[in-house]
Structure formats: C-alpha cells, structure tokens
Motif scaffolding. Structure first.
Motif, short mmCIF file in Angstrom:
data_model
loop_
_atom_site.label_atom_id
_atom_site.label_comp_id
_atom_site.label_asym_id
_atom_site.label_seq_id
_atom_site.Cartn_x
_atom_site.Cartn_y
_atom_site.Cartn_z
N PHE A 66 11.20 4.24 26.29
CA PHE A 66 9.90 4.35 26.96
C PHE A 66 8.80 3.65 26.19
O PHE A 66 7.78 3.26 26.78
N VAL A 67 8.96 3.45 24.89
CA VAL A 67 7.98 2.69 24.12
C VAL A 67 7.89 1.27 24.65
O VAL A 67 6.80 0.74 24.92
N TRP A 68 9.03 0.64 24.84
CA TRP A 68 9.03 -0.75 25.30
C TRP A 68 8.59 -0.85 26.76
O TRP A 68 7.94 -1.81 27.15
N ARG A 69 8.95 0.15 27.56
CA ARG A 69 8.49 0.12 28.96
C ARG A 69 6.97 0.24 29.02
O ARG A 69 6.32 -0.50 29.77
N THR A 70 6.40 1.15 28.26
CA THR A 70 4.95 1.33 28.32
C THR A 70 4.21 0.14 27.70
O THR A 70 3.13 -0.23 28.16
N LEU A 71 4.80 -0.48 26.67
CA LEU A 71 4.19 -1.69 26.12
C LEU A 71 4.21 -2.83 27.15
O LEU A 71 3.24 -3.59 27.27
N ALA A 72 5.31 -2.94 27.89
CA ALA A 72 5.39 -3.96 28.94
C ALA A 72 4.37 -3.68 30.04
O ALA A 72 3.72 -4.61 30.54
#
Length: 296
Positions: A68-74
């Motif tokens: 979810f870190v990478w999804r929210t950064l995207a």
C-alpha cells in the motif's frame, strides 16, 4: 559614531527578542515532537504498550513489504500531474484579468472565493457534485440523454481524475492572484521596447512576460508540489481512500496507520520518509530553477 553603536546594540537586542518568540515556539511545540517521532520510527509502538526497539524494521517493511505504500505513492504522483495544468489555467486567468475589463473586481472576487473557502467545505461541495444519484454533473448528463452516467467517486478508473479536477479548481484563485501581482510588476518599458522591435503578442509574452514572472512561477510550483505531496483533506472527506484504496494518498495512509490502526512507530517512519521525499523534490526544483528562473 559613538551614538550609533548603542543604537545598533539596542536594535540587535530587539531583533533577538522578536526572533526568540518563534524559535521558542519551534523548540517547545515542534522540535520535541520531531525528535520523539524520530525515536519512535525505530520502535514498535501501539499506544497502549510501551515502545519496543526494532531498529530499521519499520523502514524495511515500508520499502520492501508494504504494497500500500507504493500504491499510495503512485496515487500521490498522479495527483501532482494536475499542478502544471492548474498553473497554466491560473496564468491564463491572470492574463485575462490583467486587462482593462468591465466588472474586473467582480471577476477577481469570484475566482478567488474558492481559496477563501475551507478545503473541507469545498470537498463536501464537490462530493455532492460528483454524487452518482443526485449530483450536479450526473443530473445534467441525464438531462442530455445519458441513461447511465458514471459513478465518479466509486469508479477505480475515474476517481483519481475526478479528484485532480477538484484540486485544480481549489487552487485557481490563490495562484491567479499571485500571478496577477507578478504581471503588474512586469516593466512596461520592456514590453513597449519589444513592441517597437516588431514583436507580436506571443513573442512579447514568451520572451518578456514569462521570464519576468518566472520567480513567481517557481514559488507557485514549489509550494504546490509540497502541498500536493502532503494532500490529505479532500481525499479523506470525499473518498476515504476508496474504492479499493485507489484514491488514497501517502498522507492518508500515514494517518490511518497511526490514528486508526494505532501503529505509531510505523507511522512515524512513514512521516520521516515523507519529509525526506518533500526535501528531495524541493532541492531538485531549486537545482532545476537555475535554468529557467530569472531574478532580474
């Protein structure tokens, strides 16, 4: 000369007194929490139990194990795409309002109102506009014959563009006023000299106006990117990160981690990573500014 020395010392003392107030406020209300969060970022702290030292485990989880870190950064990066569009529209409006128009003050007020309005109130307004059942947009679409208008905030494909549009609208007035102030500071002598040399309107704008307002453009770009990286309010009010976490920003995920799941240690690590990201992006903007920002 002797009279000037005591006067300079008195001015220095008054200067230190005025500076001491914000410095003391920073030390008491900001520096302590910052150092505490730095320590907590290396611990497992769930509010109800004492912090337990885990070293770099929070950071390893953040970069390597948390999808979810990478999804929210995207998602956050996607929202930043609206910044250049908003800057361009704000500049266009400022150029129009910089002309001698009837009801000029009324137009400036109308465009600036969204900046005065609370972001929560604006988000609630746009949540109603985007409502699939009785929202303003879908009401007009049904009136035009669209039988099944889209569910703007419930569609994984449309929710981020919908939020980008709302973000552009909310920042137009503030940026427009800043650009208007910069445009009124462009030396008339330079524009007149360019016109005498045969430059058309576009050439005057490209080679005179844009370089003259480049410091203001840089300021708007930097502050907009910093605000965009920390965007939280409108997403929280309008979608709570849904559907399927497709609209969640990194700041929203940080908030949910700390204040809903009570993983304060992990949330502290996320906060420091976000702070480092903001600093890196800002430094890059300052480095790139040397190529296109003209101070004189």
């Amino acid at each position: 000369m002797k009279k000037q020395i005591p006067r300079a010392r008195a001015e220095a003392r008054w200067g230190c007194a005025f500076v001491a107030v914000p410095v003391l406020g920073f030390v008491v209300f900001a520096l302590g929490p910052m150092l505490a969060s730095l320590y907590l970022s290396f611990t497992r702290f769930e509010v109800l139990t004492p912090p337990r030292w885990v070293g770099l485990d929070n950071y390893a989880r953040l970069f390597a194990r948390d999808f979810f870190v990478w999804r929210t950064l995207a998602n956050t990066a996607f929202y930043l795409l609206g910044i250049p569009i908003g800057i361009a529209i704000s500049l266009l409006l400022a150029l129009l309002l910089n002309q001698k128009l009837r009801l000029e003050g009324l137009f400036r007020t109308v465009y600036f109102i969204p900046s005065v309005c609370s972001i929560v109130a604006a988000a609630l307004l746009w949540k109603w506009i985007y409502n699939a059942d009785y929202g303003l947009i879908n009401t007009y679409l049904r009136a035009l014959g669209v039988a099944d208008p889209p569910a703007w905030l419930s569609s994984p494909r449309l929710v981020k563009p919908a939020l980008v549009v709302m973000g552009i609208w909310s920042g137009l007035g503030y940026n427009m006023v800043l650009f208007l102030a910069a445009l009124q500071g462009v030396p008339r002598s330079l524009l007149e000299a360019a016109e005498l040399d045969g430059a058309n309107a576009w050439q005057r704008f490209r080679h005179v106006t844009l370089p003259a307002i480049s410091p203001m453009t840089f300021f708007i770009a930097v502050t907009s990117v910093i605000g965009g990286l920390q965007s939280f309010d409108q997403v929280y009010v309008m979608t709570r990160g849904g559907p399927e976490f497709r609209s969640a920003t990194f700041m929203l995920y940080l908030y949910l981690t700390g204040f809903q799941y009570f993983q304060m240690g992990y949330a502290s690590a996320m906060a420091w990573v976000l702070g480092a990201l903001v600093m890196i992006v800002t430094v890059l903007q300052f480095r790139l500014a040397r190529r296109w920002v003209h101070d004189e």
